[in-house]
Design a protein around this motif. Structure first.
Motif, PDB file in Angstrom:
ATOM      1  N   PHE A  61       0.870  -1.180   0.000  1.00 54.32           N
ATOM      2  CA  PHE A  61       0.000   0.000   0.000  1.00 54.32           C
ATOM      3  C   PHE A  61       0.902   1.223   0.000  1.00 54.32           C
ATOM      4  O   PHE A  61       0.887   2.033  -0.912  1.00 54.32           O
ATOM      5  CB  PHE A  61      -0.905  -0.043   1.232  1.00 54.32           C
ATOM      6  N   SER A  62       1.713   1.352   1.026  1.00 51.29           N
ATOM      7  CA  SER A  62       2.809   2.320   1.074  1.00 51.29           C
ATOM      8  C   SER A  62       3.703   1.985   2.253  1.00 51.29           C
ATOM      9  O   SER A  62       3.215   1.781   3.371  1.00 51.29           O
ATOM     10  CB  SER A  62       2.305   3.756   1.207  1.00 51.29           C
ATOM     11  N   ALA A  63       5.002   1.932   1.979  1.00 52.67           N
ATOM     12  CA  ALA A  63       5.977   1.660   3.040  1.00 52.67           C
ATOM     13  C   ALA A  63       6.468   2.935   3.702  1.00 52.67           C
ATOM     14  O   ALA A  63       7.439   2.906   4.461  1.00 52.67           O
ATOM     15  CB  ALA A  63       7.150   0.865   2.479  1.00 52.67           C
ATOM     16  N   GLY A  64       5.805   4.074   3.420  1.00 51.08           N
ATOM     17  CA  GLY A  64       6.157   5.310   4.108  1.00 51.08           C
ATOM     18  C   GLY A  64       7.086   6.197   3.314  1.00 51.08           C
ATOM     19  O   GLY A  64       7.108   6.174   2.087  1.00 51.08           O
ATOM     20  N   GLY A  65       7.870   6.983   4.011  1.00 52.79           N
ATOM     21  CA  GLY A  65       8.685   8.013   3.389  1.00 52.79           C
ATOM     22  C   GLY A  65       9.886   7.479   2.618  1.00 52.79           C
ATOM     23  O   GLY A  65      10.314   6.334   2.795  1.00 52.79           O
ATOM     24  N   ASP A  66      10.397   8.322   1.771  1.00 51.63           N
ATOM     25  CA  ASP A  66      11.621   8.036   1.020  1.00 51.63           C
ATOM     26  C   ASP A  66      12.819   8.459   1.882  1.00 51.63           C
ATOM     27  O   ASP A  66      12.993   9.646   2.194  1.00 51.63           O
ATOM     28  CB  ASP A  66      11.606   8.811  -0.294  1.00 51.63           C
ATOM     29  N   LEU A  67      13.637   7.492   2.297  1.00 52.33           N
ATOM     30  CA  LEU A  67      14.685   7.777   3.281  1.00 52.33           C
ATOM     31  C   LEU A  67      15.727   8.761   2.753  1.00 52.33           C
ATOM     32  O   LEU A  67      16.151   9.671   3.470  1.00 52.33           O
ATOM     33  CB  LEU A  67      15.348   6.471   3.727  1.00 52.33           C
ATOM     34  N   VAL A 105      -6.061  -1.918   1.529  1.00 54.36           N
ATOM     35  CA  VAL A 105      -4.670  -2.080   1.951  1.00 54.36           C
ATOM     36  C   VAL A 105      -4.113  -3.403   1.443  1.00 54.36           C
ATOM     37  O   VAL A 105      -4.531  -4.479   1.880  1.00 54.36           O
ATOM     38  CB  VAL A 105      -4.552  -2.002   3.480  1.00 54.36           C
ATOM     39  N   ASN A 106      -3.185  -3.308   0.532  1.00 50.04           N
ATOM     40  CA  ASN A 106      -2.491  -4.463  -0.016  1.00 50.04           C
ATOM     41  C   ASN A 106      -1.049  -4.475   0.487  1.00 50.04           C
ATOM     42  O   ASN A 106      -0.360  -3.469   0.423  1.00 50.04           O
ATOM     43  CB  ASN A 106      -2.495  -4.405  -1.545  1.00 50.04           C
ATOM     44  N   GLY A 107      -0.610  -5.577   1.040  1.00 45.63           N
ATOM     45  CA  GLY A 107       0.785  -5.692   1.432  1.00 45.63           C
ATOM     46  C   GLY A 107       1.186  -4.792   2.584  1.00 45.63           C
ATOM     47  O   GLY A 107       0.439  -4.599   3.551  1.00 45.63           O
ATOM     48  N   SER A 128      -2.699 -10.744   3.196  1.00 49.90           N
ATOM     49  CA  SER A 128      -1.239 -10.655   3.287  1.00 49.90           C
ATOM     50  C   SER A 128      -0.747  -9.329   3.863  1.00 49.90           C
ATOM     51  O   SER A 128       0.456  -9.146   4.043  1.00 49.90           O
ATOM     52  CB  SER A 128      -0.617 -10.837   1.895  1.00 49.90           C
ATOM     53  N   ALA A 129      -1.657  -8.413   4.149  1.00 54.97           N
ATOM     54  CA  ALA A 129      -1.258  -7.072   4.586  1.00 54.97           C
ATOM     55  C   ALA A 129      -0.526  -7.117   5.924  1.00 54.97           C
ATOM     56  O   ALA A 129      -0.822  -7.938   6.801  1.00 54.97           O
ATOM     57  CB  ALA A 129      -2.470  -6.164   4.684  1.00 54.97           C
ATOM     58  N   VAL A 184      -9.969  -9.658   3.582  1.00 58.22           N
ATOM     59  CA  VAL A 184     -10.440 -10.479   2.477  1.00 58.22           C
ATOM     60  C   VAL A 184      -9.248 -11.145   1.792  1.00 58.22           C
ATOM     61  O   VAL A 184      -8.108 -10.681   1.935  1.00 58.22           O
ATOM     62  CB  VAL A 184     -11.233  -9.639   1.447  1.00 58.22           C
ATOM     63  N   PRO A 185      -9.477 -12.227   1.038  1.00 59.79           N
ATOM     64  CA  PRO A 185      -8.370 -12.812   0.267  1.00 59.79           C
ATOM     65  C   PRO A 185      -7.748 -11.774  -0.654  1.00 59.79           C
ATOM     66  O   PRO A 185      -8.434 -10.888  -1.168  1.00 59.79           O
ATOM     67  CB  PRO A 185      -9.058 -13.935  -0.519  1.00 59.79           C
ATOM     68  N   ASP A 186      -6.446 -11.907  -0.867  1.00 63.31           N
ATOM     69  CA  ASP A 186      -5.732 -10.914  -1.677  1.00 63.31           C
ATOM     70  C   ASP A 186      -6.405 -10.667  -3.017  1.00 63.31           C
ATOM     71  O   ASP A 186      -6.543  -9.523  -3.454  1.00 63.31           O
ATOM     72  CB  ASP A 186      -4.289 -11.382  -1.909  1.00 63.31           C
ATOM     73  N   ALA A 187      -6.824 -11.727  -3.677  1.00 63.30           N
ATOM     74  CA  ALA A 187      -7.395 -11.602  -5.017  1.00 63.30           C
ATOM     75  C   ALA A 187      -8.752 -10.909  -5.022  1.00 63.30           C
ATOM     76  O   ALA A 187      -9.230 -10.496  -6.076  1.00 63.30           O
ATOM     77  CB  ALA A 187      -7.517 -12.987  -5.655  1.00 63.30           C
ATOM     78  N   GLU A 188      -9.373 -10.782  -3.844  1.00 64.19           N
ATOM     79  CA  GLU A 188     -10.714 -10.195  -3.760  1.00 64.19           C
ATOM     80  C   GLU A 188     -10.709  -8.776  -3.197  1.00 64.19           C
ATOM     81  O   GLU A 188     -11.781  -8.183  -2.978  1.00 64.19           O
ATOM     82  CB  GLU A 188     -11.625 -11.079  -2.903  1.00 64.19           C
ATOM     83  N   LEU A 189      -9.517  -8.193  -2.974  1.00 62.54           N
ATOM     84  CA  LEU A 189      -9.428  -6.903  -2.287  1.00 62.54           C
ATOM     85  C   LEU A 189     -10.183  -5.807  -3.029  1.00 62.54           C
ATOM     86  O   LEU A 189     -11.054  -5.145  -2.452  1.00 62.54           O
ATOM     87  CB  LEU A 189      -7.960  -6.508  -2.110  1.00 62.54           C
ATOM     88  N   ILE A 190      -9.869  -5.586  -4.289  1.00 62.87           N
ATOM     89  CA  ILE A 190     -10.490  -4.491  -5.029  1.00 62.87           C
ATOM     90  C   ILE A 190     -11.970  -4.764  -5.256  1.00 62.87           C
ATOM     91  O   ILE A 190     -12.808  -3.861  -5.110  1.00 62.87           O
ATOM     92  CB  ILE A 190      -9.756  -4.261  -6.361  1.00 62.87           C
TER      93      ILE A 190
END
Length: 265
Positions: A61-67, A105-107, A128-129, A184-190
């Motif tokens: 989804f987002s791992a946050g800021g760019d270090l 939210v994915n991943g 998997s989130a 929900v299962p990953d494939a069903e998120l959207i």
């Protein structure tokens, strides 16, 4: 405007915002924050968007800021302040938007990612989130509202736990803690997020925006003041908004409401 770090698409009353730098786990660097801020403004300016589906490409989804970007900003205090101001404007823009923002939210969703999640109105997660604060794992502090929104979302003790330990929660634990309301299962998120939208799209768009506004009063007003504001708002809605009367008439006549018909006429 044209976007390089995200994809903005419209389909009827729905907009989809997809963070689109999967090779970097969709970082929320300054350029991306500016694009998100512009996307919020573009969506609201249209006036016909009732729902926004927000997600990320790839395994995050987002791992946050760019270090690397943060290191440069830390060495330029005026620029860092401007970045923080843009981040603030973008997230409060989501909160104040008339549209209902849904985070799918994915991943990985950590640091700035969870701060983006917390500004949304609704959230669901793929199985998997992984969701958490994570700032202190690298000596950082939340600077985009995380220290204020997280305790309001899940309670002070749990918020401190996430902030102080840097732990990432699996999706089921995040659901139990109240960070998301469905897994929900990953494939069903959207598809699951779209099903939420389809269900809400049968309701009054004005009523949805009003319900969002009333719920968000708890973020800014003392309890008694919020109760008084609710009374005033509901009085205006019921006496001036055709959808309020249409809903009652439809219930009485045992038919589906035709929300928005009076304005379209």
């Amino acid at each position: 405007m044209s976007y390089e770090n995200l994809v903005l698409a419209f389909d009827g009353c729905t907009a989809r915002v997809t963070l689109a730098r999967p090779d970097k786990l969709n970082p929320l660097d300054w350029s991306t924050v500016k694009e998100l801020k512009a996307a919020v403004a573009e969506i609201d300016a249209r006036g016909d968007v009732d729902f926004v589906l927000l997600t990320g490409q790839g395994r995050s989804f987002s791992a946050g800021g760019d270090l690397d970007g943060y290191i440069r900003l830390y060495r330029a205090p005026a620029d860092f302040q401007a970045f923080l101001d843009d981040f603030y404007d973008m997230l409060t823009g989501i909160e104040k938007s008339r549209a209902i923002w849904i985070a799918a939210v994915n991943g990985v969703c950590v640091a700035g990612g969870i701060e983006l999640l917390l500004a949304c109105d609704m959230a669901l997660a793929a199985e998997s989130a992984k969701i958490g604060d994570g700032h202190l794992n690298f000596g950082q502090l939340p600077g985009a509202g995380g220290s204020q929104r997280l305790p309001r979302a899940i309670g002070l003790l749990r918020a401190k736990h996430l902030m102080l330990t840097g732990e990432l929660l699996d999706a089921r634990t995040a659901e139990a803690w109240g960070l998301v309301t469905r897994v929900v299962p990953d494939a069903e998120l959207i598809a699951s997020a779209e099903a939420w939208i389809a269900g809400m799209a049968t309701k009054s768009a004005v009523g949805l925006a009003g319900a969002k506004r009333l719920a968000n009063l708890t973020l800014n007003l003392p309890y008694e003041e919020g109760l008084r504001e609710e009374i005033a708002f509901v009085h205006r809605y019921a006496t001036t908004e055709p959808d309020a009367t249409e809903g009652l008439i439809a219930f009485k006549e045992k038919r589906a409401p035709r929300f928005g018909a009076a304005r379209e006429d």
